[in-house]
Scaffold this motif. Structure first.
Motif, PDB file in Angstrom:
ATOM      1  N   UNK A 109     -17.645  27.776 -45.571  1.00  0.00           N
ATOM      2  CA  UNK A 109     -16.801  28.943 -45.839  1.00  0.00           C
ATOM      3  C   UNK A 109     -16.623  29.122 -47.346  1.00  0.00           C
ATOM      4  N   UNK A 110     -16.338  28.039 -48.059  1.00  0.00           N
ATOM      5  CA  UNK A 110     -16.140  28.117 -49.509  1.00  0.00           C
ATOM      6  C   UNK A 110     -17.407  28.614 -50.210  1.00  0.00           C
ATOM      7  N   UNK A 111     -18.573  28.155 -49.774  1.00  0.00           N
ATOM      8  CA  UNK A 111     -19.837  28.593 -50.384  1.00  0.00           C
ATOM      9  C   UNK A 111     -20.069  30.083 -50.139  1.00  0.00           C
ATOM     10  N   UNK A 135     -22.443  22.774 -32.818  1.00  0.00           N
ATOM     11  CA  UNK A 135     -22.812  23.208 -34.163  1.00  0.00           C
ATOM     12  C   UNK A 135     -21.633  23.916 -34.827  1.00  0.00           C
ATOM     13  N   UNK A 136     -21.807  24.215 -36.102  1.00  0.00           N
ATOM     14  CA  UNK A 136     -20.867  25.071 -36.825  1.00  0.00           C
ATOM     15  C   UNK A 136     -21.533  26.437 -36.904  1.00  0.00           C
ATOM     16  N   UNK A 137     -20.862  27.456 -36.413  1.00  0.00           N
ATOM     17  CA  UNK A 137     -21.407  28.810 -36.406  1.00  0.00           C
ATOM     18  C   UNK A 137     -20.734  29.615 -37.512  1.00  0.00           C
ATOM     19  N   UNK A 138     -21.489  30.534 -38.119  1.00  0.00           N
ATOM     20  CA  UNK A 138     -20.903  31.389 -39.149  1.00  0.00           C
ATOM     21  C   UNK A 138     -21.360  32.829 -38.946  1.00  0.00           C
ATOM     22  N   UNK A 149     -25.447  32.730 -38.097  1.00  0.00           N
ATOM     23  CA  UNK A 149     -26.280  31.535 -38.083  1.00  0.00           C
ATOM     24  C   UNK A 149     -25.455  30.326 -37.706  1.00  0.00           C
ATOM     25  N   UNK A 150     -26.098  29.174 -37.741  1.00  0.00           N
ATOM     26  CA  UNK A 150     -25.397  27.944 -37.389  1.00  0.00           C
ATOM     27  C   UNK A 150     -25.995  26.767 -38.137  1.00  0.00           C
ATOM     28  N   UNK A 151     -25.173  25.730 -38.256  1.00  0.00           N
ATOM     29  CA  UNK A 151     -25.576  24.498 -38.937  1.00  0.00           C
ATOM     30  C   UNK A 151     -25.228  23.333 -38.028  1.00  0.00           C
ATOM     31  N   UNK A 152     -26.155  22.398 -37.947  1.00  0.00           N
ATOM     32  CA  UNK A 152     -25.921  21.177 -37.173  1.00  0.00           C
ATOM     33  C   UNK A 152     -26.368  20.001 -38.017  1.00  0.00           C
ATOM     34  N   UNK A 153     -25.416  19.128 -38.317  1.00  0.00           N
ATOM     35  CA  UNK A 153     -25.753  17.994 -39.171  1.00  0.00           C
ATOM     36  C   UNK A 153     -26.227  18.513 -40.519  1.00  0.00           C
TER      37      UNK A 153
END
Length: 173
Positions: A109-111, A135-138, A149-153
């Protein structure tokens, strides 16, 4: 039989292209074209990610080709933020980013905020999100559309240009 099917498909495709062009030519206004995307998905055992992704896409408004091009330019800015702010290595042709240190929802979020995206939604995936479980979804606004999109690890799937949800958001908070 296959030849007949191909002829029907070609005629239908040609008709789909010709109708907007004829309308534009007779009305004096430029034709607004909407792009279509094919969806390829690999599902994990016990996860209905592909169905959720298809349902999410179907529930969103369409993007014109111009709106999709604008969203793609925003995606370049998003990847640059991941690289500059989080030290990720992003490969446009693979549509993914690899992070040296797995980001948290807060660091993502900060980025995104640092890159100028206002009101990004970044959080753990919920049951109905267009992302794999765990995952983390954005989601961020990108012109008239969204990037989701999403990030996992330490790996992030590339942001996908989509239309907005019926409530005007990119991702529910």
């Amino acid at each position: 039989m296959w030849l007949a099917l191909c002829v029907v498909l070609l005629a239908a495709g040609g008709g789909a292209l010709a109708v907007p062009l004829v309308r534009a030519a007779t009305s004096g206004e430029p034709a607004v074209t909407q792009s279509r995307q094919l969806l390829a998905c690999v599902e994990r055992p016990g996860d209905t990610y592909c169905q959720r992704l298809a349902d999410d896409r179907a529930a969103r408004g369409p993007l014109s080709n111009i709106d999709r091009d604008t969203a793609i330019r925003f995606a370049q800015r998003l990847r640059a933020a991941f690289e500059d702010e989080l030290g990720a290595q992003c490969r446009t042709e693979l549509e993914s980013c690899v992070f040296a240190v797995p980001p948290t929802a807060e660091t993502l979020r900060a980025a995104l905020i640092e890159a100028g995206f206002t009101g990004p939604v970044v959080r753990p995936t919920r049951l109905y999100d267009p992302a794999p479980f765990g995952t983390i979804v954005y989601g961020v606004r990108a012109g008239a559309g969204c990037l989701v999109g999403w990030v996992e690890g330490g790996v992030g799937a590339g942001p996908q240009a989509t239309g907005r949800r019926s409530d005007g958001t990119c991702l529910s908070a």
